[in-house]
Design a protein around this motif. Structure first.
Motif, PDB file in Angstrom:
ATOM      1  N   VAL A 634      38.829 -44.425  17.148  1.00 12.04           N
ATOM      2  CA  VAL A 634      37.858 -43.474  17.682  1.00 12.04           C
ATOM      3  C   VAL A 634      37.464 -42.481  16.604  1.00 12.04           C
ATOM      4  CG1 VAL A 634      39.711 -41.982  18.565  1.00 12.04           C
ATOM      5  CG2 VAL A 634      37.409 -41.774  19.516  1.00 12.04           C
ATOM      6  N   ARG A 635      36.175 -42.198  16.540  1.00 13.87           N
ATOM      7  CA  ARG A 635      35.657 -41.104  15.721  1.00 13.87           C
ATOM      8  C   ARG A 635      34.973 -40.113  16.653  1.00 13.87           C
ATOM      9  NH1 ARG A 635      35.079 -41.264  10.371  1.00 13.87           N
ATOM     10  NH2 ARG A 635      35.175 -39.022  10.800  1.00 13.87           N
ATOM     11  N   SER A 636      35.187 -38.843  16.388  1.00 10.36           N
ATOM     12  CA  SER A 636      34.608 -37.772  17.199  1.00 10.36           C
ATOM     13  C   SER A 636      34.057 -36.709  16.263  1.00 10.36           C
ATOM     14  CB  SER A 636      35.674 -37.172  18.127  1.00 10.36           C
ATOM     15  OG  SER A 636      35.159 -36.085  18.871  1.00 10.36           O
ATOM     16  N   GLU A 637      32.745 -36.493  16.331  1.00  8.82           N
ATOM     17  CA  GLU A 637      32.076 -35.597  15.376  1.00  8.82           C
ATOM     18  C   GLU A 637      31.028 -34.755  16.086  1.00  8.82           C
ATOM     19  OE1 GLU A 637      32.023 -38.451  11.440  1.00  8.82           O
ATOM     20  OE2 GLU A 637      30.611 -38.877  13.066  1.00  8.82           O
ATOM     21  N   PHE A 638      30.802 -33.556  15.532  1.00 12.08           N
ATOM     22  CA  PHE A 638      29.781 -32.653  16.057  1.00 12.08           C
ATOM     23  C   PHE A 638      28.990 -32.035  14.903  1.00 12.08           C
ATOM     24  CE2 PHE A 638      32.305 -33.026  19.831  1.00 12.08           C
ATOM     25  CZ  PHE A 638      31.412 -32.793  20.876  1.00 12.08           C
ATOM     26  N   ARG A 639      27.843 -31.514  15.270  1.00  7.84           N
ATOM     27  CA  ARG A 639      27.018 -30.796  14.302  1.00  7.84           C
ATOM     28  C   ARG A 639      26.115 -29.842  15.056  1.00  7.84           C
ATOM     29  NH1 ARG A 639      22.568 -35.421  12.437  1.00  7.84           N
ATOM     30  NH2 ARG A 639      21.528 -35.602  14.477  1.00  7.84           N
ATOM     31  N   PRO A 647      34.068 -33.504  11.655  1.00  6.67           N
ATOM     32  CA  PRO A 647      34.991 -34.021  12.668  1.00  6.67           C
ATOM     33  C   PRO A 647      35.358 -32.950  13.689  1.00  6.67           C
ATOM     34  CG  PRO A 647      36.134 -33.668  10.598  1.00  6.67           C
ATOM     35  CD  PRO A 647      34.674 -33.479  10.321  1.00  6.67           C
ATOM     36  N   SER A 648      35.447 -33.360  14.934  1.00  2.42           N
ATOM     37  CA  SER A 648      35.936 -32.463  15.963  1.00  2.42           C
ATOM     38  C   SER A 648      37.458 -32.404  15.896  1.00  2.42           C
ATOM     39  CB  SER A 648      35.485 -32.926  17.348  1.00  2.42           C
ATOM     40  OG  SER A 648      36.293 -33.994  17.796  1.00  2.42           O
ATOM     41  N   TYR A 703      43.554 -15.370  11.066  1.00  2.16           N
ATOM     42  CA  TYR A 703      42.182 -15.698  11.466  1.00  2.16           C
ATOM     43  C   TYR A 703      41.770 -16.990  10.770  1.00  2.16           C
ATOM     44  CZ  TYR A 703      41.764 -10.954  13.341  1.00  2.16           C
ATOM     45  OH  TYR A 703      41.940  -9.791  14.059  1.00  2.16           O
ATOM     46  N   LEU A 704      41.160 -17.883  11.519  1.00  2.00           N
ATOM     47  CA  LEU A 704      40.711 -19.144  10.944  1.00  2.00           C
ATOM     48  C   LEU A 704      39.449 -18.942  10.116  1.00  2.00           C
ATOM     49  CD1 LEU A 704      41.249 -21.551  13.980  1.00  2.00           C
ATOM     50  CD2 LEU A 704      42.806 -21.080  12.081  1.00  2.00           C
ATOM     51  N   ASP A 705      39.331 -19.717   9.062  1.00  2.00           N
ATOM     52  CA  ASP A 705      38.160 -19.663   8.189  1.00  2.00           C
ATOM     53  C   ASP A 705      37.153 -20.703   8.672  1.00  2.00           C
ATOM     54  OD1 ASP A 705      36.303 -19.494   6.217  1.00  2.00           O
ATOM     55  OD2 ASP A 705      37.658 -19.979   4.555  1.00  2.00           O
ATOM     56  N   TYR A 706      36.252 -20.287   9.567  1.00  2.00           N
ATOM     57  CA  TYR A 706      35.328 -21.248  10.172  1.00  2.00           C
ATOM     58  C   TYR A 706      34.273 -21.759   9.193  1.00  2.00           C
ATOM     59  CZ  TYR A 706      37.385 -20.462  14.749  1.00  2.00           C
ATOM     60  OH  TYR A 706      38.254 -20.414  15.804  1.00  2.00           O
ATOM     61  N   LEU A 707      34.173 -21.119   8.008  1.00  2.00           N
ATOM     62  CA  LEU A 707      33.313 -21.701   6.980  1.00  2.00           C
ATOM     63  C   LEU A 707      33.904 -23.001   6.446  1.00  2.00           C
ATOM     64  CD1 LEU A 707      32.260 -18.502   4.989  1.00  2.00           C
ATOM     65  CD2 LEU A 707      30.916 -19.783   6.662  1.00  2.00           C
ATOM     66  N   ARG A 708      35.199 -23.204   6.678  1.00  2.00           N
ATOM     67  CA  ARG A 708      35.879 -24.448   6.288  1.00  2.00           C
ATOM     68  C   ARG A 708      36.387 -25.163   7.536  1.00  2.00           C
ATOM     69  NH1 ARG A 708      40.465 -23.150   2.278  1.00  2.00           N
ATOM     70  NH2 ARG A 708      40.729 -21.246   3.540  1.00  2.00           N
ATOM     71  N   PHE A 709      35.574 -25.175   8.571  1.00  2.00           N
ATOM     72  CA  PHE A 709      35.956 -25.712   9.872  1.00  2.00           C
ATOM     73  C   PHE A 709      36.367 -27.182   9.768  1.00  2.00           C
ATOM     74  CE2 PHE A 709      34.605 -27.712  13.967  1.00  2.00           C
ATOM     75  CZ  PHE A 709      35.556 -27.106  14.773  1.00  2.00           C
ATOM     76  N   ASN A 710      37.602 -27.468  10.197  1.00  2.00           N
ATOM     77  CA  ASN A 710      38.155 -28.833  10.246  1.00  2.00           C
ATOM     78  C   ASN A 710      38.023 -29.591   8.932  1.00  2.00           C
ATOM     79  OD1 ASN A 710      39.084 -28.533  12.826  1.00  2.00           O
ATOM     80  ND2 ASN A 710      37.516 -29.798  13.790  1.00  2.00           N
ATOM     81  N   THR A 711      38.202 -28.869   7.823  1.00  2.00           N
ATOM     82  CA  THR A 711      38.143 -29.530   6.511  1.00  2.00           C
ATOM     83  C   THR A 711      39.499 -30.073   6.076  1.00  2.00           C
ATOM     84  OG1 THR A 711      38.461 -27.375   5.450  1.00  2.00           O
ATOM     85  CG2 THR A 711      36.192 -28.151   5.715  1.00  2.00           C
ATOM     86  N   GLU A 712      40.558 -29.707   6.769  1.00  2.00           N
ATOM     87  CA  GLU A 712      41.888 -30.225   6.459  1.00  2.00           C
ATOM     88  C   GLU A 712      42.305 -31.204   7.559  1.00  2.00           C
ATOM     89  OE1 GLU A 712      43.391 -29.465   3.689  1.00  2.00           O
ATOM     90  OE2 GLU A 712      41.959 -27.919   3.039  1.00  2.00           O
ATOM     91  N   ARG A 713      43.287 -32.044   7.241  1.00  2.00           N
ATOM     92  CA  ARG A 713      43.738 -33.036   8.222  1.00  2.00           C
ATOM     93  C   ARG A 713      45.261 -33.185   8.143  1.00  2.00           C
ATOM     94  NH1 ARG A 713      41.267 -37.101  11.268  1.00  2.00           N
ATOM     95  NH2 ARG A 713      39.238 -36.564  10.351  1.00  2.00           N
TER      96      ARG A 713
END
Length: 797
Positions: A634-639, A647-648, A703-713
């Motif tokens: 499964v792949r799950s993505e948003f924009r 990736p979500s 605080y999360l850095d949303y400029l780097r949203f879901n860039t790590e895994r």
């Protein structure tokens, strides 16, 4: 000490000799026409997998006596009807089992095609992505602890997390995208300590003593079920014992329970249960900094008024308290948790009434229900409860009164119609005070909401089988609209068509397909979000229903009546998904935390997609073995309007599960479950913002850095759970024991590193020597995992 006592009892019972237990189980019930409720005379009913059989009388009644205790399934057949295989039922020596069996009329010409009995048969409206889960699979699921939210993680498309949560994540969709029903009554929340606005939580709210089976549908939703984007779960509750009072007491992994059922007058039965957790005492002994405690109740009353009318009343409720253990402050991690976890109190309930009237060629269903959730949270700086230290004060209540009418008609020409409409009145109240840190520094959110709206729905579905039942087609349409905004008030805007088709290539092979458009209303927390002047900000932003278009196709191979193999491909296309104005990320990836989901300013600008394929294999009673194995890619993505696909939080990519249970001699059962879940994306911390004292003190965590949203895994995690069951069936009572071990080989699952303040030997936070406005920060390892043994004791009499 209690643990050692329970262990001693378990070992003593397991070593006891169980020979000599009599086979005196009783099964009885009624075989009836599913459309008209009329009894089916002279039908053949057989205990599945044996040669033991019976014939129903003129009114459709049947009975078995002298049955060996244990889980059994019944097969029923009659000329002019499709054969039927029931879900598993537990037979004991102490109480008779009542099971009524519905048979559907067969439109195929006699002799033209053979319809074989199978426990995997599906409804014509949902030929793909539908699974029926029996109570035997729920009760004996290794690592499941009799919790349905954990059990469905064995099935394809369902992701799990290493955290102690029951989020239902289906085919790359968020936990807020699911809907749940009990005997046709919708329940808004499935878990204790629920995430308001979504469906997650750590512990299931449903007592499985009530459950007969669960229909789990992850696509091809029938038109009568709305407001879902990822899955619909229909719980069928058992009826109470018609002959005498029955008691069941349970000691589980986290609670104590008592269930009572029996007759409630002529043609009426009841069930009632209550459970109380002991987690608060256990967590206190373990010196954990938080102390959860919950209580729940359930009931069902069903009366058959006459041959054409029946009434069912169901209800459930929960009381959840989450307090802090301020004495558990010895380590940095304990102090970190105490600094950011709020105190929470929550209670909820649902009560519903279902009236069915059967007529020639069909039946009417009327459903009236009321549900309510009250949620409060508060937090003080340093947990010192003075007015100047208040960081959070949240109190909300959301309630609904729902009415729905359905008419089901089966014509002489084989057409089946399901038509209906519904109306709901919703009332949402919210009083919020929260301090937050923005680019301008400290500010506060302070508002009171009193939102009232009326929702409407209209739906219809027509189904028919052709070519002697080889070709089955179903076409449905639905619309939902409400009084919240001008856009949402237009029924044509939310028009939701769906179409399913299934074709039998051979007696063993089917090809299935569905396409549909589905809509979901954003949560009340979003609709009721306002500013200090009382203006609904999301209404001003013209927030819309969320839309998802589904495409599903699959092959189903049933080489034997108790073996099923399926392959399905799916694509879900999201649009109009809410987008967070504050954090600049899609809302969908934020619905798995504790607390509140959706209470922020939003705009309907996100798009999304989830796609992949699923493999499933199921064996039922194959050489006394039940097995489910599944693999999902499964792949799950948003924009949003201006970004590329990202990736979500549910983009796990690879999901693999295998669950097996084996019946051994002398009423022993052995089972295991192994699961592999691909690593989920995550967002790193914003160190610059988090280290500011003014920022940290308001939130107590990074605080999360949303400029780097879901860039790590994260790395993938895997886990092995095992379970051993032993049953004793004595005359007049039964004893059922189990021992369960989760994460047997103690896999340490990867988690994001935890950011916290450094502190000295006295626990005092350390200031950054180069910037007095900042704390000195550090990371600690974020892995989690432990061997988690538990036992269960069930006594029935």
């Amino acid at each position: 000490m209690t643990r050692y006592i329970y262990t001693f009892i378990l070992l003593l019972a397991m070593l006891a000799d169980s020979e000599g237990q009599a086979n005196s189980g009783v099964i009885k019930g009624r075989i009836f026409n599913a459309t008209t409720n009329e009894g089916v005379p002279f039908a053949t009913v057989q205990i599945f997998g044996t040669t033991i059989g019976a014939i129903s009388d003129y009114d459709g009644n049947y009975s078995f006596t002298g049955i060996k205790p244990g889980y059994v399934e019944l097969r029923a057949s009659s000329i002019g009807f499709k054969p039927y295989v029931s879900q598993a039922i537990l037979v004991t020596n102490s109480n008779p089992v009542n099971l009524d069996i519905p048979l559907e009329e067969n439109t195929a010409l006699i002799g033209e095609v053979v319809i074989k009995a199978s426990p995997f048969l599906k409804k014509i409206e949902s030929p793909v992505s539908a699974r029926i889960i029996g109570i035997d699979e729920i009760e004996k699921n290794p690592g499941g602890n009799r919790d349905i939210s954990k059990v469905i993680q064995s099935f394809p498309g369902v992701a799990s997390t290493p955290a102690f949560r029951n989020d239902v994540i289906v085919r790359g969709g968020g936990p807020n995208e699911n809907r749940f029903y009990i005997d046709n009554v919708e329940i808004p929340y499935l878990n204790h300590f629920s995430t308001q606005g979504a469906s997650g939580g750590p512990i299931g709210i449903i007592n499985v003593d009530f459950v007969q089976s669960v229909d789990f549908i992850s696509g091809a939703f029938p038109a009568s079920r709305g407001n879902a984007l990822s899955s619909v779960m229909n719980f069928t509750f058992v009826d109470g014992n018609k002959d005498k009072m029955k008691f069941r007491a349970t000691v589980g992994a986290s609670d104590l329970g008592l269930t009572l059922d029996g007759p409630a007058g002529p043609n009426a039965t009841f069930l009632v249960s209550a459970r109380r957790s002991y987690l608060q005492f256990l967590f206190s002994l373990l010196e954990l900094p938080f102390l959860p405690n919950y209580t729940d109740f359930q009931f069902k009353y069903r009366v058959r008024l006459d041959d054409k009318n029946e009434l069912t009343v169901v209800g459930l409720g929960a009381k959840d308290d989450f307090s802090l253990n301020l004495k558990a402050n010895e380590t940095e991690y304990q102090r970190y948790l105490l600094d950011n976890i709020p105190v929470q109190e929550q209670y909820s309930y649902t009560v519903g009434l279902v009236y069915k009237h059967f007529r020639k060629g069909g039946f009417d269903t009327w459903v009236l229900s009321r549900n309510y959730l009250n949620n409060s949270q508060y937090k003080y700086l340093g947990n010192i409860e003075t007015s100047g230290n208040k960081l959070l004060d949240y109190l909300s209540g959301e309630g609904e009164i729902k009415g729905r009418f359905e008419r089901t008609v089966k014509g002489d020409n084989g057409f089946r119609f399901n038509l209906g409409s519904g109306m709901e009145y919703a009332h949402y109240r919210n009083s919020t005070y929260r301090k937050i840190f923005t680019g301008e520094g400290e500010t506060s959110i302070d508002y009171d909401t009193n939102l009232k709206l009326v929702k409407f729905n209209v739906f219809g579905q027509v189904s028919k089988a052709y070519l002697d039942e080889r070709l089955r087609m179903s076409l449905g349409v639905r619309t939902d609209f409400n009084t919240w905004s001008e856009t949402m008030a237009n029924p044509l805007t939310q028009l939701s068509p769906r179409f399913s088709v299934s074709y039998t290539l051979t007696e063993k092979l089917n090809v299935n397909f569905n396409v549909g458009r589905y809509y979901q209303l954003p949560p009340y927390t979003s609709l009721g979000y306002s500013n200090t002047e009382g203006m609904f900000l999301n209404k001003a932003n013209d927030l819309k229903y969320i839309r998802s278009d589904h495409f599903v196709a699959g092959l189903e191979f049933i080489p034997e009546e108790n073996i099923q193999l399926t392959l399905e491909v799916f694509y879900k296309d999201y649009s109009l998904y809410p987008f967070s104005v504050r954090d600049q990320v899609p809302l969908s990836s934020k619905s798995a935390g504790y607390g509140i989901f959706g209470d922020e300013e939003l705009i309907s600008t996100s798009d999304g997609r989830a796609y992949g394929f699923e493999l499933l294999g199921r064996l039922k009673e194959f050489r006394k073995t039940n097995m489910v194995f599944s693999y999902t890619f499964v792949r799950s993505e948003f924009r949003d309007t201006f970004s590329d696909w990202i990736p979500s939080s549910w983009d796990n990519r690879h999901l693999f599960n295998v669950t097996a249970t084996k019946q051994l001699n002398r009423n022993w059962d052995l089972g295991f479950k192994w699961r592999y879940v691909g690593g989920a994306p995550y967002t790193p911390f914003d160190l610059e913002k988090s280290s500011l004292k003014a920022a940290w003190d308001l939130q107590g965590e990074g605080y999360l850095d949303y400029l780097r949203f879901n860039t790590e895994r994260l790395n993938a995690f895997h886990q092995l759970d095992i379970r051993v069951d032993k049953q004793y069936f004595f005359k007049g009572w039964s004893l059922m024991l189990y021992a369960d071990v989760q994460n047997l080989y103690n896999h340490q699952s990867d988690q994001p590193a935890i950011l916290l303040r450094e502190s000295d030997e006295n626990g005092v936070p350390v200031t950054d020597p180069e910037d007095l406005l900042r704390y000195s920060m550090k990371f600690i390892e974020g892995s989690s995992g432990t061997v988690l043994p538990s036992i269960g004791i069930i006594v029935e009499f």
